[in-house]
Design an enzyme around this catalytic site. Structure first.
Site, PDB file in Angstrom:
ATOM      1  N   THR A  19       0.824  -1.209   0.000  1.00 35.18           N
ATOM      2  CA  THR A  19       0.000   0.000   0.000  1.00 35.18           C
ATOM      3  C   THR A  19       0.858   1.259   0.000  1.00 35.18           C
ATOM      4  O   THR A  19       0.340   2.368   0.157  1.00 35.18           O
ATOM      5  CB  THR A  19      -0.927   0.024   1.231  1.00 35.18           C
ATOM      6  OG1 THR A  19      -0.123  -0.044   2.427  1.00 35.18           O
ATOM      7  CG2 THR A  19      -1.892  -1.142   1.212  1.00 35.18           C
ATOM      8  N   ALA A  23       4.548   1.202  -4.575  1.00 33.67           N
ATOM      9  CA  ALA A  23       3.561   0.272  -5.144  1.00 33.67           C
ATOM     10  C   ALA A  23       2.487   1.032  -5.915  1.00 33.67           C
ATOM     11  O   ALA A  23       2.076   0.619  -7.010  1.00 33.67           O
ATOM     12  CB  ALA A  23       2.941  -0.570  -4.037  1.00 33.67           C
ATOM     13  N   ARG A  24       2.060   2.147  -5.344  1.00 29.94           N
ATOM     14  CA  ARG A  24       0.983   2.932  -5.966  1.00 29.94           C
ATOM     15  C   ARG A  24       1.440   3.604  -7.253  1.00 29.94           C
ATOM     16  O   ARG A  24       0.724   3.601  -8.259  1.00 29.94           O
ATOM     17  CB  ARG A  24       0.501   3.986  -4.963  1.00 29.94           C
ATOM     18  CG  ARG A  24      -0.690   4.801  -5.418  1.00 29.94           C
ATOM     19  CD  ARG A  24      -1.190   5.682  -4.276  1.00 29.94           C
ATOM     20  NE  ARG A  24      -0.218   6.713  -3.951  1.00 29.94           N
ATOM     21  CZ  ARG A  24      -0.220   7.936  -4.495  1.00 29.94           C
ATOM     22  NH1 ARG A  24      -1.151   8.272  -5.375  1.00 29.94           N
ATOM     23  NH2 ARG A  24       0.677   8.832  -4.142  1.00 29.94           N
ATOM     24  N   HIS A 240      23.269   5.059  -9.442  1.00 37.92           N
ATOM     25  CA  HIS A 240      22.835   5.268 -10.827  1.00 37.92           C
ATOM     26  C   HIS A 240      24.004   5.595 -11.757  1.00 37.92           C
ATOM     27  O   HIS A 240      24.215   4.930 -12.777  1.00 37.92           O
ATOM     28  CB  HIS A 240      21.814   6.404 -10.898  1.00 37.92           C
ATOM     29  CG  HIS A 240      20.543   6.126 -10.167  1.00 37.92           C
ATOM     30  ND1 HIS A 240      20.067   4.858  -9.957  1.00 37.92           N
ATOM     31  CD2 HIS A 240      19.632   6.954  -9.590  1.00 37.92           C
ATOM     32  CE1 HIS A 240      18.923   4.913  -9.292  1.00 37.92           C
ATOM     33  NE2 HIS A 240      18.656   6.177  -9.053  1.00 37.92           N
ATOM     34  N   LYS A 331      20.015  18.499  -8.294  1.00 33.30           N
ATOM     35  CA  LYS A 331      18.614  18.911  -8.282  1.00 33.30           C
ATOM     36  C   LYS A 331      18.515  20.419  -8.501  1.00 33.30           C
ATOM     37  O   LYS A 331      19.473  21.150  -8.306  1.00 33.30           O
ATOM     38  CB  LYS A 331      17.964  18.517  -6.961  1.00 33.30           C
ATOM     39  CG  LYS A 331      17.846  16.996  -6.789  1.00 33.30           C
ATOM     40  CD  LYS A 331      17.037  16.634  -5.564  1.00 33.30           C
ATOM     41  CE  LYS A 331      16.835  15.129  -5.461  1.00 33.30           C
ATOM     42  NZ  LYS A 331      16.015  14.590  -6.569  1.00 33.30           N
TER      43      LYS A 331
END
EC number: 1.1.1.49
Length: 484
Positions: A19, A23-24, A240, A331
């Site tokens: 949840t 996952a969403r 990365h 960023k």
């Protein structure tokens, strides 16, 4: 051209943290896309597992909302969405307690591929692995997927590896780095090892330098507390960019199989020289207009964590001796753009009256936002004005070259999860690889701390601190302009 979608065998995928935000946003929408593509059939099942008090129907509602929000075609594809939701089940599980584990034992099947996705913080890895073992859910053919961060330093990475290794063998462990699932990242290997045009030139004799850039427009957002503990070095460069560096610099593996590829990547990391203090630049973005600065966003007015890092790295082996690799990530930069630029040397002797370094072949591999490959070549400018040289791109933007349907690539998470089900570890980091990356990174971070260095301020929407430009200028080179 019609791409082939090869279905995977039936599976049970248990998503711990089912949840949660990952996952969403990524896992459930990605699995839905694979279902629509016909890669996973009705025999497979997805089992959400979390402490949230839901039942199967309410979890299906949760997944439906996630698909509609994060998969543009989800709301329009009612038939596929209905079929996908029927694959979903849900079990309330307490990772640190006893609740739900017997229910989970009953929910999974013995006659299909079984995978456990640890979409949770590393602090729960030990509890989850121990309970999977205790309840005899760690079958020999089972696979586990663990999310980054893989530790905070070498010691914590070693501890995590030891924790997981108590219950699972290395061939069962899939350390997921979504960058390796990008289509263009995988194309690095195809470009290098599938084209005679490039591989003979892929060395210090012909390549002047290589630039790796991962630039983001956004700030730290809601990740402020986490980011203040990690910074750009730990969050982006150690994993990365390190992986991109390995794929660019590695030797040809004997075979295209997981361990052969990962063996060659490990050799690259171990061949990296120590980085001198003046070969690294750290930065921290400041407030601009209506946007808060880094310190405001992380809630720490005295923060010395970097939101930008640039460095010059060297690989001590025969292929790359003397060829610098320039890495930068940050960023709140000018554009969101990720690319690898392979800058070739000048011709040994120019018959044209041009300044050295003005016209060079540059192979650019674009990772985001528009994936593609561009090769810059020098030609005569058309017209009667004499021999004037101009650089033009041989551009293969995937959406244009292959058509919109072929260029609608699976999201990185989609591809990587399907590789887990297939049992293909090529695009996943091995434990010794993770530890070697930390062993190279830790001394750099320790050096900053010992010297008490604070990151240099830079304006939001810029290319980073001016010192990062000087990192290249002093070598007679310059960064490529950040652009999408």
């Amino acid at each position: 051209m019609v791409s082939r979608v090869i279905p995977v065998d039936p599976f049970d995928l248990v998503i711990f943290g089912g949840t949660g935000d990952l996952a969403r946003r990524k896992i459930l929408p990605g699995l839905f896309r694979r279902f629509c593509a016909g890669q996973m059939g009705a025999e497979s099942r997805i089992i959400g597992a979390a402490r949230t008090d839901l039942n199967t129907q309410s979890y299906r509602d949760f997944a439906k909302d996630a698909v509609r929000e994060f998969e543009p075609g989800g709301a329009k594809n009612a038939k596929h969405l209905k079929g996908f939701l029927e694959l979903l089940d849900y079990v309330v599980v307490d990772a640190k307690g006893t609740q739900g584990w017997s229910d989970l034992t009953k929910a999974v099947r013995d006659d299909v591929i079984r995978a456990y996705y640890f979409s949770v913080g590393p602090s729960l890895f030990d509890d989850l692995a121990e309970r999977l073992h205790k309840h005899k859910l760690d079958c020999p053919g089972c696979r586990i997927v663990v999310e980054k961060p893989f530790g905070h330093d070498l010691a914590s990475a070693q501890e995590l590896n030891q924790i997981i290794a108590k219950y699972f063998d290395e061939h069962q462990i899939y350390r997921i780095d979504h960058y390796l699932g990008k289509e263009t990242v995988q194309n690095l290997m195809a470009i290098r090892f599938g084209n005679m045009l490039f591989e003979p030139l892929w060395n210090s004799q012909y390549i002047d330098h290589i630039q790796l850039t991962v630039a983001e427009e956004v700030g730290v957002g809601g990740r402020g507390e986490y980011y203040d503990r990690s910074g750009a070095m730990r969050d982006m460069l150690q994993n990365h960019l390190m992986q991109l560096l390995c794929l660019i610099a590695m030797e040809p593996p004997a075979k295209f199989n997981p361990d052969a590829v990962r063996d060659e990547k490990l050799k690259v990391i171990r061949a990296l020289d120590e980085v001198a203090p003046d070969d690294v630049v750290r930065g921290q973005y400041e407030a601009a207009h209506d946007q808060a600065g880094f310190r405001e966003q992380v809630g720490n007015p005295d923060s010395t964590t970097e939101s930008f890092v640039a460095m010059r790295a060297h690989i001590s082996n025969w292929r790359w001796a003397g060829t610098p690799f320039y890495l930068r990530t940050g960023k709140r930069l000018r554009e969101r753009a990720s690319e690898i630029a392979v800058v070739f040397k000048d011709a040994p002797h120019s018959i044209f009256d041009v300044e050295a370094g003005v016209h060079r072949n540059i192979l650019t591999i674009k990772l985001q936002p528009n994936e593609g490959i561009e090769l810059g070549v020098t030609i005569k400018e058309p017209g009667p004005g004499g021999m004037r040289l101009v650089d033009v791109p041989l551009d293969m933007t995937f959406a244009e070259a292959l058509g919109p349907e072929e260029a609608d690539f699976p999201d990185a998470y989609e591809r990587l999860i399907m590789d887990v089900i297939r049992g293909n570890q090529t695009l996943f980091m091995r434990g010794d690889e993770v530890e070697a990356a930390w062993a190279w990174t830790d001394p750099i971070i320790a050096g900053w701390q010992e010297r008490g260095e604070a990151p240099l301020p830079y304006a939001s929407g810029s290319s980073g601190p001016d010192d990062a430009l000087m990192l290249m200028h002093r070598d007679g080179r310059r960064w490529r302009e950040i652009k999408a």
